[in-house]
Design an enzyme around this catalytic site. Sequence first.
Site, PDB file in Angstrom:
ATOM      1  N   ASP A 268       0.849  -1.189   0.000  1.00 52.15           N
ATOM      2  CA  ASP A 268       0.000   0.000   0.000  1.00 52.15           C
ATOM      3  C   ASP A 268       0.888   1.242   0.000  1.00 52.15           C
ATOM      4  O   ASP A 268       1.885   1.317   0.710  1.00 52.15           O
ATOM      5  CB  ASP A 268      -0.920  -0.007   1.230  1.00 52.15           C
ATOM      6  CG  ASP A 268      -2.062   0.985   1.086  1.00 52.15           C
ATOM      7  OD1 ASP A 268      -3.218   0.532   0.939  1.00 52.15           O
ATOM      8  OD2 ASP A 268      -1.810   2.207   1.113  1.00 52.15           O
ATOM      9  N   ILE A 269       0.510   2.234  -0.781  1.00 47.65           N
ATOM     10  CA  ILE A 269       1.308   3.448  -0.916  1.00 47.65           C
ATOM     11  C   ILE A 269       1.259   4.306   0.354  1.00 47.65           C
ATOM     12  O   ILE A 269       2.140   5.137   0.574  1.00 47.65           O
ATOM     13  CB  ILE A 269       0.805   4.250  -2.154  1.00 47.65           C
ATOM     14  CG1 ILE A 269       1.902   5.148  -2.700  1.00 47.65           C
ATOM     15  CG2 ILE A 269      -0.462   5.017  -1.850  1.00 47.65           C
ATOM     16  CD1 ILE A 269       1.594   5.724  -4.077  1.00 47.65           C
TER      17      ILE A 269
ATOM     18  N   ASN B 137     -12.968  -3.468   1.973  1.00 47.71           N
ATOM     19  CA  ASN B 137     -13.999  -2.432   1.991  1.00 47.71           C
ATOM     20  C   ASN B 137     -14.820  -2.518   0.710  1.00 47.71           C
ATOM     21  O   ASN B 137     -14.290  -2.863  -0.354  1.00 47.71           O
ATOM     22  CB  ASN B 137     -13.347  -1.048   2.091  1.00 47.71           C
ATOM     23  CG  ASN B 137     -12.587  -0.871   3.394  1.00 47.71           C
ATOM     24  OD1 ASN B 137     -13.071  -1.258   4.448  1.00 47.71           O
ATOM     25  ND2 ASN B 137     -11.400  -0.295   3.326  1.00 47.71           N
TER      26      ASN B 137
ATOM     27  N   GLU C 289     -12.329   3.309  -1.514  1.00 45.09           N
ATOM     28  CA  GLU C 289     -11.821   4.415  -2.345  1.00 45.09           C
ATOM     29  C   GLU C 289     -11.532   3.971  -3.774  1.00 45.09           C
ATOM     30  O   GLU C 289     -11.748   4.734  -4.710  1.00 45.09           O
ATOM     31  CB  GLU C 289     -10.538   4.989  -1.730  1.00 45.09           C
ATOM     32  CG  GLU C 289     -10.771   5.725  -0.434  1.00 45.09           C
ATOM     33  CD  GLU C 289      -9.464   6.125   0.237  1.00 45.09           C
ATOM     34  OE1 GLU C 289      -8.418   6.095  -0.422  1.00 45.09           O
ATOM     35  OE2 GLU C 289      -9.522   6.460   1.433  1.00 45.09           O
TER      36      GLU C 289
ATOM     37  N   HIS D 115      -9.895  -5.296  -3.612  1.00 42.34           N
ATOM     38  CA  HIS D 115      -8.598  -5.480  -2.961  1.00 42.34           C
ATOM     39  C   HIS D 115      -8.843  -5.876  -1.528  1.00 42.34           C
ATOM     40  O   HIS D 115      -9.745  -5.348  -0.878  1.00 42.34           O
ATOM     41  CB  HIS D 115      -7.739  -4.211  -3.021  1.00 42.34           C
ATOM     42  CG  HIS D 115      -8.437  -2.966  -2.587  1.00 42.34           C
ATOM     43  ND1 HIS D 115      -9.377  -2.326  -3.378  1.00 42.34           N
ATOM     44  CD2 HIS D 115      -8.354  -2.237  -1.438  1.00 42.34           C
ATOM     45  CE1 HIS D 115      -9.827  -1.258  -2.739  1.00 42.34           C
ATOM     46  NE2 HIS D 115      -9.238  -1.179  -1.560  1.00 42.34           N
TER      47      HIS D 115
HETATM   48  P1  AMP Z   1      -9.856   1.372   0.109  1.00 46.03           P
HETATM   49  O1  AMP Z   1     -10.228   2.555   0.933  1.00 46.03           O
HETATM   50  O2  AMP Z   1     -10.159   0.069   0.792  1.00 46.03           O
HETATM   51  O3  AMP Z   1     -10.416   1.462  -1.297  1.00 46.03           O
HETATM   52  O4  AMP Z   1      -8.268   1.382   0.016  1.00 46.03           O
HETATM   53  C1  AMP Z   1      -7.559   1.893  -1.076  1.00 46.03           C
HETATM   54  C2  AMP Z   1      -6.104   1.776  -0.706  1.00 46.03           C
HETATM   55  O5  AMP Z   1      -5.340   1.924  -1.881  1.00 46.03           O
HETATM   56  C3  AMP Z   1      -5.598   2.829   0.293  1.00 46.03           C
HETATM   57  O6  AMP Z   1      -5.071   2.167   1.442  1.00 46.03           O
HETATM   58  C4  AMP Z   1      -4.540   3.582  -0.506  1.00 46.03           C
HETATM   59  O7  AMP Z   1      -3.439   3.980   0.304  1.00 46.03           O
HETATM   60  C5  AMP Z   1      -4.135   2.560  -1.538  1.00 46.03           C
HETATM   61  N1  AMP Z   1      -3.571   3.096  -2.766  1.00 46.03           N
HETATM   62  C6  AMP Z   1      -4.067   4.090  -3.533  1.00 46.03           C
HETATM   63  N2  AMP Z   1      -3.284   4.287  -4.614  1.00 46.03           N
HETATM   64  C7  AMP Z   1      -2.281   3.384  -4.521  1.00 46.03           C
HETATM   65  C8  AMP Z   1      -1.149   3.073  -5.335  1.00 46.03           C
HETATM   66  N3  AMP Z   1      -0.879   3.747  -6.465  1.00 46.03           N
HETATM   67  N4  AMP Z   1      -0.316   2.085  -4.934  1.00 46.03           N
HETATM   68  C9  AMP Z   1      -0.559   1.409  -3.797  1.00 46.03           C
HETATM   69  N5  AMP Z   1      -1.618   1.636  -2.993  1.00 46.03           N
HETATM   70  C10 AMP Z   1      -2.465   2.625  -3.344  1.00 46.03           C
END
Ligand code: AMP
EC number: 3.-.-.-
Length: 123
Positions: free
Chosen positions: A35-36, A93, A101, A106
């Site tokens: 995760d970023i 989620n 988001e 995932h």
């Molecule tokens: P969610 O709220 O469950 O949709 O989580 C989305 C996740 O994606 C968050 O924890 C972000 O930090 C992660 N995320 C968003 N963009 C990237 C990316 N380019 N590489 C890795 N993780 C990401």
Amino acid sequence: MAYTYDDQNIFAKILRGEIPNNTVLETEHALAFRDINPQAPTHVLVIPKGPYVCFDHFAQEASDAEIVDYIRAVGEVCKAEGVEADGFRLIANAGKNGVQEVPHLHVHILAGRNLGRMLAPAN
Ligand code: AMP
């Protein structure tokens, strides 16, 4: 409800190689990457390669081969990251109330610290 997949989401771009990622594991039907914005010392996302919005979409429409490969990939990541010793949390989620988001399935694998109770009290 029928799900509609948006192929412009950021994980679709990662799968197409348009955006870099820190890969932990790649299989025929799954990709795991860090995760970023990590919320714990270990924070890995595992996604299927197919166009599935969220877990129930995947569970209803993916092939048996995709489902087996994906779930096995989660297990492989858990093993590789050594999370079984002290425990971990798996989160998926979905949608508005799940505060998802990125609209590509995932699971978050979180480990490496005490993660507290599962949910904060509702506001
Ligand atoms: P969610 O709220 O469950 O949709 O989580 C989305 C996740 O994606 C968050 O924890 C972000 O930090 C992660 N995320 C968003 N963009 C990237 C990316 N380019 N590489 C890795 N993780 C990401």
